[in-house]
Design a protein around this motif. Structure first.
Motif, PDB file in Angstrom:
ATOM      1  N   HIS A  18       1.192   2.484   5.112  1.00 33.71           N
ATOM      2  CA  HIS A  18       0.486   3.736   4.836  1.00 33.71           C
ATOM      3  C   HIS A  18       1.283   4.902   5.407  1.00 33.71           C
ATOM      4  O   HIS A  18       1.769   4.847   6.538  1.00 33.71           O
ATOM      5  CB  HIS A  18      -0.902   3.705   5.479  1.00 33.71           C
ATOM      6  CG  HIS A  18      -1.712   4.944   5.245  1.00 33.71           C
ATOM      7  ND1 HIS A  18      -1.717   6.007   6.122  1.00 33.71           N
ATOM      8  CD2 HIS A  18      -2.538   5.289   4.217  1.00 33.71           C
ATOM      9  CE1 HIS A  18      -2.517   6.950   5.651  1.00 33.71           C
ATOM     10  NE2 HIS A  18      -3.025   6.549   4.515  1.00 33.71           N
ATOM     11  N   ASP A  19       1.437   5.946   4.623  1.00 37.35           N
ATOM     12  CA  ASP A  19       2.160   7.119   5.107  1.00 37.35           C
ATOM     13  C   ASP A  19       1.589   8.362   4.437  1.00 37.35           C
ATOM     14  O   ASP A  19       0.937   8.279   3.388  1.00 37.35           O
ATOM     15  CB  ASP A  19       3.651   7.002   4.804  1.00 37.35           C
ATOM     16  CG  ASP A  19       4.489   7.887   5.735  1.00 37.35           C
ATOM     17  OD1 ASP A  19       3.896   8.559   6.606  1.00 37.35           O
ATOM     18  OD2 ASP A  19       5.721   7.909   5.584  1.00 37.35           O
ATOM     19  N   ALA A  67      -1.290  11.250   0.779  1.00 36.33           N
ATOM     20  CA  ALA A  67      -1.307   9.983   1.517  1.00 36.33           C
ATOM     21  C   ALA A  67      -1.273   8.836   0.516  1.00 36.33           C
ATOM     22  O   ALA A  67      -1.953   8.879  -0.516  1.00 36.33           O
ATOM     23  CB  ALA A  67      -2.551   9.886   2.395  1.00 36.33           C
ATOM     24  N   HIS A  68      -0.481   7.808   0.831  1.00 41.47           N
ATOM     25  CA  HIS A  68      -0.326   6.705  -0.117  1.00 41.47           C
ATOM     26  C   HIS A  68       0.064   5.431   0.629  1.00 41.47           C
ATOM     27  O   HIS A  68       0.438   5.464   1.802  1.00 41.47           O
ATOM     28  CB  HIS A  68       0.752   7.047  -1.146  1.00 41.47           C
ATOM     29  CG  HIS A  68       0.470   6.511  -2.518  1.00 41.47           C
ATOM     30  ND1 HIS A  68      -0.221   5.339  -2.744  1.00 41.47           N
ATOM     31  CD2 HIS A  68       0.801   6.984  -3.756  1.00 41.47           C
ATOM     32  CE1 HIS A  68      -0.315   5.116  -4.045  1.00 41.47           C
ATOM     33  NE2 HIS A  68       0.291   6.102  -4.685  1.00 41.47           N
ATOM     34  N   ARG A  80       6.354  -1.013  -4.886  1.00 37.78           N
ATOM     35  CA  ARG A  80       6.454   0.433  -4.665  1.00 37.78           C
ATOM     36  C   ARG A  80       5.070   0.988  -4.314  1.00 37.78           C
ATOM     37  O   ARG A  80       4.409   0.446  -3.450  1.00 37.78           O
ATOM     38  CB  ARG A  80       7.092   1.122  -5.875  1.00 37.78           C
ATOM     39  CG  ARG A  80       8.527   0.649  -6.137  1.00 37.78           C
ATOM     40  CD  ARG A  80       9.228   1.494  -7.153  1.00 37.78           C
ATOM     41  NE  ARG A  80       8.656   1.346  -8.486  1.00 37.78           N
ATOM     42  CZ  ARG A  80       9.128   1.963  -9.556  1.00 37.78           C
ATOM     43  NH1 ARG A  80      10.164   2.777  -9.451  1.00 37.78           N
ATOM     44  NH2 ARG A  80       8.566   1.776 -10.735  1.00 37.78           N
ATOM     45  N   PHE A  81       4.603   2.036  -4.999  1.00 37.17           N
ATOM     46  CA  PHE A  81       3.316   2.621  -4.638  1.00 37.17           C
ATOM     47  C   PHE A  81       2.168   1.751  -5.130  1.00 37.17           C
ATOM     48  O   PHE A  81       2.264   1.097  -6.170  1.00 37.17           O
ATOM     49  CB  PHE A  81       3.190   4.033  -5.207  1.00 37.17           C
ATOM     50  CG  PHE A  81       4.126   5.018  -4.567  1.00 37.17           C
ATOM     51  CD1 PHE A  81       3.974   5.376  -3.237  1.00 37.17           C
ATOM     52  CD2 PHE A  81       5.170   5.575  -5.286  1.00 37.17           C
ATOM     53  CE1 PHE A  81       4.834   6.269  -2.633  1.00 37.17           C
ATOM     54  CE2 PHE A  81       6.041   6.474  -4.693  1.00 37.17           C
ATOM     55  CZ  PHE A  81       5.876   6.820  -3.368  1.00 37.17           C
ATOM     56  N   LEU A  82       1.071   1.769  -4.368  1.00 38.34           N
ATOM     57  CA  LEU A  82      -0.071   0.914  -4.681  1.00 38.34           C
ATOM     58  C   LEU A  82      -0.866   1.521  -5.834  1.00 38.34           C
ATOM     59  O   LEU A  82      -1.547   2.539  -5.672  1.00 38.34           O
ATOM     60  CB  LEU A  82      -0.962   0.753  -3.440  1.00 38.34           C
ATOM     61  CG  LEU A  82      -1.882  -0.465  -3.402  1.00 38.34           C
ATOM     62  CD1 LEU A  82      -2.430  -0.675  -1.990  1.00 38.34           C
ATOM     63  CD2 LEU A  82      -3.025  -0.368  -4.386  1.00 38.34           C
ATOM     64  N   GLN A  83      -0.778   0.880  -6.970  1.00 43.20           N
ATOM     65  CA  GLN A  83      -1.511   1.315  -8.147  1.00 43.20           C
ATOM     66  C   GLN A  83      -1.681   0.128  -9.084  1.00 43.20           C
ATOM     67  O   GLN A  83      -1.053  -0.920  -8.908  1.00 43.20           O
ATOM     68  CB  GLN A  83      -0.772   2.443  -8.861  1.00 43.20           C
ATOM     69  CG  GLN A  83       0.623   2.072  -9.333  1.00 43.20           C
ATOM     70  CD  GLN A  83       1.366   3.248  -9.935  1.00 43.20           C
ATOM     71  OE1 GLN A  83       0.977   4.385  -9.773  1.00 43.20           O
ATOM     72  NE2 GLN A  83       2.453   2.965 -10.638  1.00 43.20           N
ATOM     73  N   SER A  84      -2.544   0.283 -10.073  1.00 42.07           N
ATOM     74  CA  SER A  84      -2.748  -0.774 -11.049  1.00 42.07           C
ATOM     75  C   SER A  84      -1.496  -0.918 -11.916  1.00 42.07           C
ATOM     76  O   SER A  84      -0.686   0.015 -12.002  1.00 42.07           O
ATOM     77  CB  SER A  84      -3.963  -0.453 -11.920  1.00 42.07           C
ATOM     78  OG  SER A  84      -3.765   0.766 -12.622  1.00 42.07           O
ATOM     79  N   HIS A 110      -3.457   6.672  -4.008  1.00 39.20           N
ATOM     80  CA  HIS A 110      -3.017   7.912  -3.363  1.00 39.20           C
ATOM     81  C   HIS A 110      -4.162   8.918  -3.340  1.00 39.20           C
ATOM     82  O   HIS A 110      -5.064   8.895  -4.181  1.00 39.20           O
ATOM     83  CB  HIS A 110      -1.804   8.498  -4.087  1.00 39.20           C
ATOM     84  CG  HIS A 110      -2.160   9.463  -5.182  1.00 39.20           C
ATOM     85  ND1 HIS A 110      -2.563   9.050  -6.433  1.00 39.20           N
ATOM     86  CD2 HIS A 110      -2.193  10.818  -5.199  1.00 39.20           C
ATOM     87  CE1 HIS A 110      -2.815  10.102  -7.179  1.00 39.20           C
ATOM     88  NE2 HIS A 110      -2.605  11.190  -6.461  1.00 39.20           N
ATOM     89  N   ILE A 111      -4.136   9.786  -2.346  1.00 37.23           N
ATOM     90  CA  ILE A 111      -5.128  10.853  -2.255  1.00 37.23           C
ATOM     91  C   ILE A 111      -4.409  12.176  -1.995  1.00 37.23           C
ATOM     92  O   ILE A 111      -3.337  12.214  -1.391  1.00 37.23           O
ATOM     93  CB  ILE A 111      -6.169  10.605  -1.140  1.00 37.23           C
ATOM     94  CG1 ILE A 111      -5.499  10.559   0.236  1.00 37.23           C
ATOM     95  CG2 ILE A 111      -6.965   9.351  -1.397  1.00 37.23           C
ATOM     96  CD1 ILE A 111      -6.494  10.581   1.379  1.00 37.23           C
TER      97      ILE A 111
END
Length: 290
Positions: free
Chosen positions: A103-104, A139-140, A147-151, A159-160
């Motif tokens: 998380h960053d 934040a993601h 890579r980035f957390l997504q479907s 991400h927010i």
């Protein structure tokens, strides 16, 4: 002038046995005598505390052993090839791979800009806004595997975007961390059930907050109390703090969570129904006797 004004106070003069303050030149002379000089403060190297003894102890004795325990469940990546290596031989048949998500967050300001650029000879100087300006925080969760957390189709993401400030989204708190973590887990449970997942957060105070009703002996009274309990911030439906007339968050008392006896039996910290003081906090003395 600070020391001169400080010594003008009659209370201070009486405390130190003085009859009058010192002159500015005398104060400056003594400062130079003590090795002080009036000059612009130098910019030193930033220290992030990585070498503190407690940080080193956590790193060497907790984090690294934990990482070693899951290492044989992780994908290994070649430096020159983005494809997966063969399954590690230390991984037992039927075991599941582990994906580690870090998380960053980063904050960007409206007035961020390059100070050095190509400027035309006929270009006039323009007034520049003061301060950093409005900010937005991103934040993601990110991993080496996905890579980035997504479907898989990119329509759902963990991400927010957060706009800090009283007139915007408030201030980033542990509740926002929990909300984002829940959102991330929902995506993983829906699209990535074939693997186990670990979230890693940095050691910021926002990430270390206990639940508002968590067990704590801080300020716990010795005797029974009808009104004692932890303070919790009152929030609206969107989990934003409700502000009072003094522009401070409104707080209310909540019941502290039960403890646990030596045999594993839950220990309520409040007298139960049927007791003469039903609903009262038992007090430290009664809790220890039980």
């Amino acid at each position: 002038m600070d020391i001169v004004n400080y010594l003008e106070d009659p209370v201070i003069q009486k405390r130190h046995g003085l009859k009058k303050t010192v002159s500015l030149s005398t104060a400056q002379w003594w400062l130079r005598k003590l090795g002080y000089w009036w000059k612009k403060e130098k910019c030193g190297q930033y220290s992030d505390g990585h070498e503190r003894s407690d940080v080193v102890h956590y790193h060497q004795n907790i984090f690294l052993p934990e990482w070693r325990s899951i290492e044989h469940h992780l994908w290994n990546w070649k430096y020159d090839d983005p494809s997966h290596e063969d399954i590690p031989s230390t991984m037992s048949p039927g075991s599941r791979y582990v994906v580690v998500w870090f998380h960053d967050k980063s904050t960007f300001y409206a007035n961020d800009r390059h100070k050095v650029r190509w400027e035309h000879v006929d270009e006039d100087a323009l007034p520049q806004p003061k301060g950093d300006g409005a900010s937005i925080m991103v934040a993601h969760f990110v991993s080496a595997d996905y890579r980035f957390l997504q479907s898989p189709d990119g329509k759902e993401s963990a991400h927010i975007l957060f706009r800090a400030g009283k007139s915007c989204d408030g201030y980033y708190s542990s509740n926002d961390i929990l909300k984002q973590a829940t959102q991330a887990m929902d995506i993983l449970e829906k699209h990535f059930l074939g693997e186990d997942h670990i979230f890693i957060f940095d050691n910021a105070t926002t990430h270390l907050k206990h639940a508002e009703n968590a067990l704590s002996a801080h300020h716990m009274p010795k005797n029974p109390s009808k009104s004692w309990g932890p303070d919790a911030v009152v929030r609206d439906g969107g989990r934003k703090p409700i502000m009072g007339p003094d522009n401070k968050p409104v707080k209310t008392k909540v019941l502290m969570a039960p403890g646990c006896l030596h045999d594993g039996t839950p220990q309520p910290l409040y007298f139960l129904a049927g007791h003469l003081q039903a609903g009262w906090f038992k007090g430290m003395s009664q809790i220890l006797q039980e």
